[in-house]
Design a protein around this motif. Structure first.
Motif, short mmCIF file in Angstrom:
data_model
loop_
_atom_site.label_atom_id
_atom_site.label_comp_id
_atom_site.label_asym_id
_atom_site.label_seq_id
_atom_site.Cartn_x
_atom_site.Cartn_y
_atom_site.Cartn_z
N LEU A 26 49.10 -30.29 -40.57
CA LEU A 26 47.79 -30.26 -39.91
C LEU A 26 46.90 -29.17 -40.50
CD1 LEU A 26 45.83 -31.14 -37.67
CD2 LEU A 26 47.02 -29.55 -36.14
N PHE A 27 47.45 -27.97 -40.65
CA PHE A 27 46.66 -26.85 -41.15
C PHE A 27 46.31 -27.03 -42.62
CE2 PHE A 27 46.44 -23.22 -38.07
CZ PHE A 27 46.83 -23.96 -36.95
N ARG A 28 47.21 -27.64 -43.38
CA ARG A 28 46.89 -27.96 -44.77
C ARG A 28 45.72 -28.94 -44.83
NH1 ARG A 28 48.83 -25.34 -49.43
NH2 ARG A 28 51.07 -25.00 -49.31
N ARG A 29 45.75 -29.94 -43.95
CA ARG A 29 44.67 -30.94 -43.93
C ARG A 29 43.33 -30.30 -43.56
NH1 ARG A 29 44.89 -36.60 -43.56
NH2 ARG A 29 42.77 -37.33 -44.05
N LEU A 30 43.39 -29.28 -42.70
CA LEU A 30 42.17 -28.59 -42.29
C LEU A 30 41.74 -27.52 -43.29
CD1 LEU A 30 42.98 -28.12 -38.48
CD2 LEU A 30 41.42 -29.79 -39.51
N GLY A 31 42.55 -27.33 -44.33
CA GLY A 31 42.21 -26.34 -45.34
C GLY A 31 42.52 -24.91 -44.95
N LEU A 32 43.43 -24.72 -43.96
CA LEU A 32 43.74 -23.38 -43.47
C LEU A 32 45.01 -22.79 -44.06
CD1 LEU A 32 42.82 -23.89 -39.70
CD2 LEU A 32 41.45 -22.83 -41.48
N GLY A 33 45.76 -23.58 -44.81
CA GLY A 33 46.95 -23.06 -45.47
C GLY A 33 48.22 -23.17 -44.64
N ALA A 34 49.36 -23.14 -45.35
CA ALA A 34 50.66 -23.32 -44.70
C ALA A 34 51.06 -22.13 -43.84
CB ALA A 34 51.72 -23.57 -45.76
N THR A 35 50.66 -20.92 -44.26
CA THR A 35 51.08 -19.71 -43.55
C THR A 35 50.67 -19.75 -42.07
OG1 THR A 35 50.92 -18.41 -45.58
CG2 THR A 35 50.92 -17.20 -43.50
N LEU A 36 49.43 -20.09 -41.82
CA LEU A 36 48.95 -20.16 -40.44
C LEU A 36 49.64 -21.29 -39.68
CD1 LEU A 36 45.17 -19.52 -41.01
CD2 LEU A 36 46.79 -18.00 -39.92
N GLY A 37 49.96 -22.37 -40.38
CA GLY A 37 50.68 -23.45 -39.73
C GLY A 37 52.04 -23.00 -39.22
N TYR A 38 52.76 -22.25 -40.02
CA TYR A 38 54.06 -21.72 -39.60
C TYR A 38 53.91 -20.76 -38.41
CZ TYR A 38 56.54 -23.52 -43.73
OH TYR A 38 57.12 -24.32 -44.67
N LEU A 39 52.91 -19.89 -38.47
CA LEU A 39 52.70 -18.93 -37.38
C LEU A 39 52.42 -19.64 -36.05
CD1 LEU A 39 50.53 -16.27 -39.23
CD2 LEU A 39 52.76 -15.85 -38.20
N VAL A 40 51.52 -20.62 -36.08
CA VAL A 40 51.18 -21.34 -34.85
C VAL A 40 52.38 -22.16 -34.37
CG1 VAL A 40 49.69 -23.12 -33.88
CG2 VAL A 40 48.73 -21.40 -35.41
N ALA A 41 53.13 -22.74 -35.28
CA ALA A 41 54.33 -23.49 -34.89
C ALA A 41 55.31 -22.58 -34.17
CB ALA A 41 54.98 -24.11 -36.13
N GLY A 42 55.48 -21.34 -34.69
CA GLY A 42 56.37 -20.39 -34.03
C GLY A 42 55.89 -20.02 -32.64
N VAL A 43 54.58 -19.84 -32.49
CA VAL A 43 54.01 -19.52 -31.17
C VAL A 43 54.28 -20.65 -30.18
CG1 VAL A 43 51.87 -19.16 -29.90
CG2 VAL A 43 52.24 -17.96 -32.06
N VAL A 44 54.06 -21.89 -30.62
CA VAL A 44 54.17 -23.05 -29.72
C VAL A 44 55.60 -23.28 -29.26
CG1 VAL A 44 53.90 -25.56 -29.57
CG2 VAL A 44 52.10 -24.17 -30.62
N VAL A 45 56.57 -23.22 -30.18
CA VAL A 45 57.97 -23.50 -29.79
C VAL A 45 58.68 -22.26 -29.27
CG1 VAL A 45 58.13 -25.36 -31.47
CG2 VAL A 45 58.93 -23.08 -32.09
#
Length: 583
Positions: A26-45
């Motif tokens: 999702l974050f890659r598709r939005l152009g925000l990069g993988a790093t933020l995707g991992y961080l948000v995934a960690g927060v959510v789970v």
């Protein structure tokens, strides 16, 4: 009980990987990069939201190996010739950026908070570093990594990555933890560090390099994976046993192999482990974020991110102007490096362990880094019109600016050697790879730099610089190039011109090259040259010779086109010039 724990571990792993897939895509598709995707995934789970995964601290300790692997790969990039060529950017611009940004940020924190000076240093120094994991992919996707602008950005990031080692030492020296203070004195620690580095260099020269050469001769590719992991984990374990920085050990291991012909093979084999462990590291950071502390002080977090971005952009912009960059490029460099980085998480954890900062402060400043990282793609997008070069201004390079920037030659046999030498005579920058260890050794005797690797592997082509190469030349023999490989090459490296050595017509039909690909049959031109010389020796006029050769080439191209369309070697045989003793 054991089976239950095992099942729980598998379920937790499934949850973490699933969340990472969803949010990173999702974050890659939005152009925000993988790093933020991992961080948000960690927060959510994590335990503070859905509570689907726990033991974040234990995961973080294990996942810090991702940082270790990252520094190993950084070390692999530091071949002596590249380090020497970029010395001014690395140790000039890079050093000035870290020092001046650190001074500015420490001053801001000191003036706006009530922290002790030791805490201010522990918080401010890490914020001077930017995110290598975020910036490099942005440069690669924009095709700017091999431009002067990209080179400067890489040099600054490289010095920042090197700075993690002295910064960890500073945090350890400030530690208030009795367990840390009970360690050896500083002079003894320095001597141990020097001895460990020298020991690792000797191990690399007299054990690891011969081992890699043996593996290459045996053709056991999977053993390169084992050897790469052995180098990283072994060097890190030695440093940990001595109570030193594991990151330093991995970096030294990378540097001692940077000039090795096996560099690209090792980098390609280690990269998946680095990606997975670094992703797990960001997941764990997201899981341990204190969301309640952030929710109680949202203004502090947002204002802190704004001040961080503003301070770093301003300092780097001024440094760019001093370095005689165009003001648009200097502004772009400042915005690109304005965020906090992944090493900040490591240093905050070390500062918290050393009783320099509280867990709440660590969470607040981790959130500041996260927001600053999220802002970078938007800042680059919204300022693109301002940063667009004026007419006549360009940051594109005029020629090769580092190894692998212009052309990538796959295969250094009798055919590849001729191609590579001709390109070198034309002053084209080359990266050459071959899978024959003996051939590489012979090439080194003649002063040629050839790297070990299988050039039909996409991951190794990427590590060898195919993403930035203007041309990829497959000079390997046999039928190793097929239509599947060519499709992958065109999809992965659309900007590169592709040149292919083919054994014969059957090889061309098998590989099905694209319309823009250039295919050269290995004996075609030499056979035409012999025929031309024979016609000349038999007294044929030059005009007649040129006509005969032109007629043959035309018929041959028509036949090859018919054969490719029909998929049949017999197609167009009625157009052949066949031997006739009556002529």
């Amino acid at each position: 009980m054991g089976e239950s724990a095992s099942a729980g571990l598998l379920i937790e792993g499934f949850v973490l990987l699933g969340a990472a897939l969803v949010f990173v895509l999702l974050f890659r598709r939005l152009g925000l990069g993988a790093t933020l995707g991992y961080l948000v995934a960690g927060v959510v789970v994590g335990p503070q939201v859905l509570g689907l995964a726990g033991d974040a601290e234990d995961k973080l300790h294990f996942a810090e190996l991702g940082i270790t692997f990252l520094l190993f790969i950084v070390g692999l990039e530091l071949a002596p010739q590249r380090l020497w060529r970029m010395r001014r950017e690395i140790f000039g611009l890079g050093f000035a950026q870290v020092v001046l940004c650190a001074v500015a940020i420490v001053a801001l924190i000191w003036l706006t908070t009530g922290f002790t000076f030791a805490a201010v240093l522990a918080l401010g120094l890490p914020l001077a570093l930017s995110s290598t994991a975020q910036v490099l992919p942005m440069l690669q996707s924009a095709g700017r990594l091999r431009t002067p602008f990209g080179e400067r950005a890489f040099a600054v990031l490289l010095f920042q990555d090197l700075s993690i080692i002295p910064l960890l030492t500073i945090v350890a020296a400030l530690s208030r933890n009795p367990a840390d203070q009970a360690g050896p004195p500083g002079w003894q620690l320095a001597l141990m560090t020097i001895a460990a580095v020298v020991g690792l260099m000797l191990v690399g020269a007299y054990l690891l390099r011969p081992l890699l050469r043996l593996i290459g001769n045996l053709g056991e590719r999977e053993m390169f994976v084992v050897a790469g992991l052995f180098a990283v984990v072994g060097s890190a374990a030695l440093m940990a046993w001595l109570g030193l920085s594991t990151a330093l050990g991995a970096f030294v291991a990378g540097v001692m192999l940077a000039s090795s012909p096996f560099r690209h093979e090792l980098e390609a084999d280690v990269e998946p482990f680095r990606s997975i462990l670094l992703g797990l590291f960001f997941l764990a950071v997201g899981m341990i974020l204190d969301l309640q502390a952030i929710a109680e002080r949202p203004v502090f977090v947002i204002l802190g991110a704004i001040l961080l971005i503003g301070a770093k952009t301003g300092v780097i912009f001024l440094l760019g102007l001093v370095a005689k960059m165009q003001w648009r490029s200097a502004l772009a460099l400042g915005l690109l490096l304005s965020q906090g980085g992944e090493f900040g998480f490591v240093l905050f954890a070390a500062a918290e362990q050393g009783l320099l900062i509280s867990g709440e402060a660590s969470s607040l400043f981790t959130a500041i880094i996260t927001i600053s990282m999220a802002s970078t793609p938007f800042l680059m997008k919204f300022t693109s019109s301002i940063r667009k070069p004026a007419n006549g201004d360009s940051e594109e390079r005029e020629g090769p600016v580092n190894e692998g920037a212009s052309a990538l030659v796959v295969g250094y046999g009798r055919f590849g050697q001729t191609v590579a030498q001709a390109l070198s005579a034309g002053e084209i920058g080359l990266t050459v790879i071959d899978h024959d260890v003996e051939q590489i050794d012979v090439a080194q005797e003649f002063g040629a730099t050839v790297y070990f690797g299988d050039g039909t592997r996409m991951d190794l082509l990427r590590q060898a610089g195919a993403s930035e190469a203007e041309a990829i030349l497959f000079c390997i023999d046999g039928d190793q190039i097929d239509s599947h490989l060519l499709r992958e090459v065109h999809e992965a490296f659309p900007k590169a011109l592709v040149y292919i050595r083919a054994y014969d017509r059957r090889s061309i039909l098998k590989m099905d090259p694209g319309d823009k690909d250039v295919v050269v049959r290995e004996v075609y031109e030499s056979a035409i040259t012999m025929a031309r010389e024979a016609l000349r020796g038999l007294g044929t006029s030059e005009q007649h010779i040129d006509g005969a050769i032109e007629d043959y080439r035309k018929v041959d191209e028509e036949r090859l086109k018919l054969q490719r369309e029909a998929g049949d070697l017999r197609a167009g045989r009625d157009r052949m010039f066949v031997p006739d003793p009556r002529h």
